[in-house]
Design an enzyme around this catalytic site. Structure first.
Site, PDB file in Angstrom:
ATOM      1  N   LYS A  88       0.818  -1.265   0.018  1.00  0.00           N
ATOM      2  CA  LYS A  88       0.025   0.112  -0.130  1.00  0.00           C
ATOM      3  C   LYS A  88       1.052   1.367   0.149  1.00  0.00           C
ATOM      4  CE  LYS A  88      -0.727  -0.266   4.987  1.00  0.00           C
ATOM      5  NZ  LYS A  88      -1.396   0.270   6.061  1.00  0.00           N
ATOM      6  N   CYS A 131      14.505  25.335   0.679  1.00  0.00           N
ATOM      7  CA  CYS A 131      13.670  25.909  -0.192  1.00  0.00           C
ATOM      8  C   CYS A 131      12.875  24.853  -0.776  1.00  0.00           C
ATOM      9  CB  CYS A 131      14.336  26.775  -1.350  1.00  0.00           C
ATOM     10  SG  CYS A 131      15.695  28.026  -0.767  1.00  0.00           S
ATOM     11  N   MET A 132      11.796  25.395  -1.649  1.00  0.00           N
ATOM     12  CA  MET A 132      10.846  24.322  -2.386  1.00  0.00           C
ATOM     13  C   MET A 132      11.468  23.370  -3.219  1.00  0.00           C
ATOM     14  SD  MET A 132       7.457  25.183  -4.570  1.00  0.00           S
ATOM     15  CE  MET A 132       6.654  26.368  -3.379  1.00  0.00           C
ATOM     16  N   ASP A 133      12.672  23.860  -3.908  1.00  0.00           N
ATOM     17  CA  ASP A 133      13.281  23.024  -4.947  1.00  0.00           C
ATOM     18  C   ASP A 133      14.600  22.751  -4.836  1.00  0.00           C
ATOM     19  OD1 ASP A 133      10.468  23.421  -6.219  1.00  0.00           O
ATOM     20  OD2 ASP A 133      11.298  25.215  -6.299  1.00  0.00           O
ATOM     21  N   ARG A 148       1.323 -10.830   7.084  1.00  0.00           N
ATOM     22  CA  ARG A 148       1.076  -9.842   6.246  1.00  0.00           C
ATOM     23  C   ARG A 148       2.562  -8.863   6.516  1.00  0.00           C
ATOM     24  NH1 ARG A 148      -3.526  -9.449   8.958  1.00  0.00           N
ATOM     25  NH2 ARG A 148      -3.099  -7.500  10.002  1.00  0.00           N
ATOM     26  N   TYR A 159      16.078  31.676   2.598  1.00  0.00           N
ATOM     27  CA  TYR A 159      15.022  32.561   3.130  1.00  0.00           C
ATOM     28  C   TYR A 159      15.526  32.946   4.789  1.00  0.00           C
ATOM     29  CZ  TYR A 159      12.280  31.714  -1.099  1.00  0.00           C
ATOM     30  OH  TYR A 159      11.870  31.422  -2.368  1.00  0.00           O
ATOM     31  N   HIS A 204      -5.383  -7.020  13.358  1.00  0.00           N
ATOM     32  CA  HIS A 204      -4.153  -6.228  13.189  1.00  0.00           C
ATOM     33  C   HIS A 204      -3.796  -5.725  14.599  1.00  0.00           C
ATOM     34  CE1 HIS A 204      -1.060  -4.223  11.279  1.00  0.00           C
ATOM     35  NE2 HIS A 204      -1.199  -3.018  11.600  1.00  0.00           N
ATOM     36  N   ARG A 249      -9.725   0.742  14.737  1.00  0.00           N
ATOM     37  CA  ARG A 249      -9.738   1.369  13.347  1.00  0.00           C
ATOM     38  C   ARG A 249     -10.894   0.959  12.369  1.00  0.00           C
ATOM     39  NH1 ARG A 249      -3.818   1.160  10.503  1.00  0.00           N
ATOM     40  NH2 ARG A 249      -4.231  -0.993  10.070  1.00  0.00           N
TER      41      ARG A 249
HETATM   42  N1  PMH Z   1      -1.506  -5.107   7.686  1.00  0.00           N
HETATM   43  C1  PMH Z   1      -2.200  -4.102   8.169  1.00  0.00           C
HETATM   44  C2  PMH Z   1      -3.791  -4.030   8.237  1.00  0.00           C
HETATM   45  C3  PMH Z   1      -1.638  -2.967   8.100  1.00  0.00           C
HETATM   46  O1  PMH Z   1      -2.358  -1.703   8.376  1.00  0.00           O
HETATM   47  C4  PMH Z   1       0.038  -2.823   8.047  1.00  0.00           C
HETATM   48  C5  PMH Z   1       0.841  -1.764   8.260  1.00  0.00           C
HETATM   49  C6  PMH Z   1       0.426  -4.202   7.974  1.00  0.00           C
HETATM   50  C7  PMH Z   1      -0.126  -5.218   7.877  1.00  0.00           C
HETATM   51  C8  PMH Z   1       2.102  -4.190   7.904  1.00  0.00           C
HETATM   52  O2  PMH Z   1       2.704  -3.822   8.923  1.00  0.00           O
HETATM   53  P1  PMH Z   1       4.110  -3.638   9.238  1.00  0.00           P
HETATM   54  O3  PMH Z   1       4.395  -2.875   8.093  1.00  0.00           O
HETATM   55  O4  PMH Z   1       4.354  -3.325  10.574  1.00  0.00           O
HETATM   56  O5  PMH Z   1       4.789  -5.023   9.024  1.00  0.00           O
HETATM   57  N2  PMH Z   1       0.106  -0.268   8.420  1.00  0.00           N
HETATM   58  C9  PMH Z   1       0.348   0.834   8.691  1.00  0.00           C
HETATM   59  C10 PMH Z   1      -0.542   1.805   9.144  1.00  0.00           C
HETATM   60  O6  PMH Z   1      -1.713   1.786   8.853  1.00  0.00           O
HETATM   61  N3  PMH Z   1       0.322   2.660   9.819  1.00  0.00           N
HETATM   62  O7  PMH Z   1       1.633   2.380   9.607  1.00  0.00           O
HETATM   63  C11 PMH Z   1       1.702   1.225   9.236  1.00  0.00           C
END
Ligand code: PMH
Length: 372
Positions: free
Chosen positions: A41, A314-316, A222, A268, A168, A138
């Site tokens: 993600k 700066c910005m860039d 995961r 700046y 999670h 969440r």
């Molecule tokens: N599964 C879920 C639902 C997650 O949100 C995340 C990480 C992972 C697995 C992976 O976890 P890891 O990177 O610690 O191995 N999600 C997020 C989050 O929402 N903010 O920081 C990490």
């Protein structure tokens, strides 16, 4: 004529071998048959989702996890067959696409299921994973009273397949296990309440699967932060059963070099004033690239030596102190190693008062990700 891009020397260089190494190492520490879900993600935590996913799949990952429907659409174009799970909430109007493209969705309310029914296509069923909120607060169902009706509605519908169930953990990377153990207990209790288990039960991020409790690997883990070669916390770093390799580096080159005389200022607000005659290099990266102004004073590497950003970013563009009169084109490393020296994402995170996860995510799309 091909249109060239990436003229600017500023780039994030992603080491795909490191990703492969990290996934392969994890795989060796999993029990037989446990699948790896590569969490890609947020553009693979800013590393570049398509290339990271390819490397992860090559090293043994069998499923991709994204956060949003749009990320799933983007990834489906590159991975037409790979199992793909959207971890976050999906609007019901995504159902037709999910059915057609076999995208697995996360479900946590019967209300959503009813609204989704309005979009159900006739032919293909949609695969769902139930999310249990065991303490993260969440998304998810957090009681038997919520879970069982949801489970029964899914099972009763010809349009849905209950393919998985997951939760999670909020504190998997901490030494204290009290909150973690309570989450595990609630998840187990709710899992036991189901008449039958779906195909994929998954609860573990890396910290959970490898360190906290290997019996929680279930059917899949995961794998997020450690796939990128970063530690979820220093506690985990001390006990992780294999070394991980960071994949992300950030590099640029000097585009201008000049001398600043004692008493002259720059940037700046003219916040930096030279106390003696010094050499200054300008680098083409700034806060619009995600190198925000709070990083003023941060160390960088040039000629294998540590030096630092001076004045306001700066910005860039930004200015760095040079140990000597380097030529234009001299490589500058902002994150990564040069010679014997290394600056890490954790160094940036410490300077910014945040966690390593956040740093590559906020390096903006203007910085091309290139791969080695
Ligand atoms: N599964 C879920 C639902 C997650 O949100 C995340 C990480 C992972 C697995 C992976 O976890 P890891 O990177 O610690 O191995 N999600 C997020 C989050 O929402 N903010 O920081 C990490």
């Amino acid at each position: 004529m091909d249109i060239q891009t990436n003229y600017r020397p500023t780039k994030a260089v992603i080491d795909l071998q490191a990703i492969e190494h990290n996934v392969a190492s994890l795989r060796q520490h999993l029990q037989q048959g446990v699948q790896i879900i590569a969490v890609v993600k947020a553009n693979a935590y800013g590393h570049g989702d398509v290339e990271v996913a390819k490397a992860a799949i090559k090293a043994g990952a069998t499923m991709l996890a994204v956060a949003t429907p749009d990320e799933a659409v983007h990834m489906r174009a590159h991975f037409p067959k790979t199992d793909m799970l959207i971890l976050g909430a999906t609007p019901p109007n995504f159902i037709p696409y999910a059915a057609k493209e076999n995208i697995t969705l996360t479900v946590f309310s019967t209300d959503w299921l009813e609204r989704a029914a309005a979009y159900l296509p006739q032919s293909q069923p949609v695969r769902l994973h139930i999310k249990i909120d065991s303490g993260m607060g969440r998304i998810g169902v957090n009681s038997r009273e919520e879970l069982i009706p949801l489970y029964e509605s899914i099972i009763a519908s010809p349009h849905f397949i209950l393919d998985g169930i997951f939760t999670h953990f909020a504190t998997a990377d901490e030494e204290d296990s009290l909150y973690f153990d309570n989450q595990v207990s609630l998840f187990k209790e709710l899992l036991m309440a189901l008449p039958s288990k779906p195909r994929l039960v998954h609860v573990a991020n890396t910290a959970t699967a490898l360190v906290k409790d290997t019996s929680l690997q279930y059917d899949a883990v995961r794998f997020g932060i450690s796939m990128y070669g970063l530690l979820p916390s220093s506690y985990i770093g001390e006990i992780l059963p294999f070394p991980i390799q960071p994949a992300f580096s950030l590099q640029t080159e000097l585009v201008h070099v000049k001398q600043l005389k004692a008493g002259q200022s720059l940037g700046y607000g003219a916040t930096f004033t030279a106390e003696e005659d010094i050499y200054v290099g300008t680098i083409p990266i700034g806060y619009a690239d995600g190198m925000i102004r709070k990083l003023s004073g941060q160390e960088v590497l040039v000629g294998g030596e540590r030096t630092k950003i001076i004045g306001r970013i700066c910005m860039d563009q930004s200015m760095i102190l040079l140990p000597k009169a380097y030529n234009v084109g001299e490589p500058v490393v902002l994150i990564g190693h040069q010679g014997q020296e290394r600056i890490t994402l954790d160094d940036w995170a410490n300077k910014l008062g945040t966690i390593n996860y956040e740093v590559p995510c906020v390096i903006t799309a203007r910085v091309p990700r290139v791969y080695k």
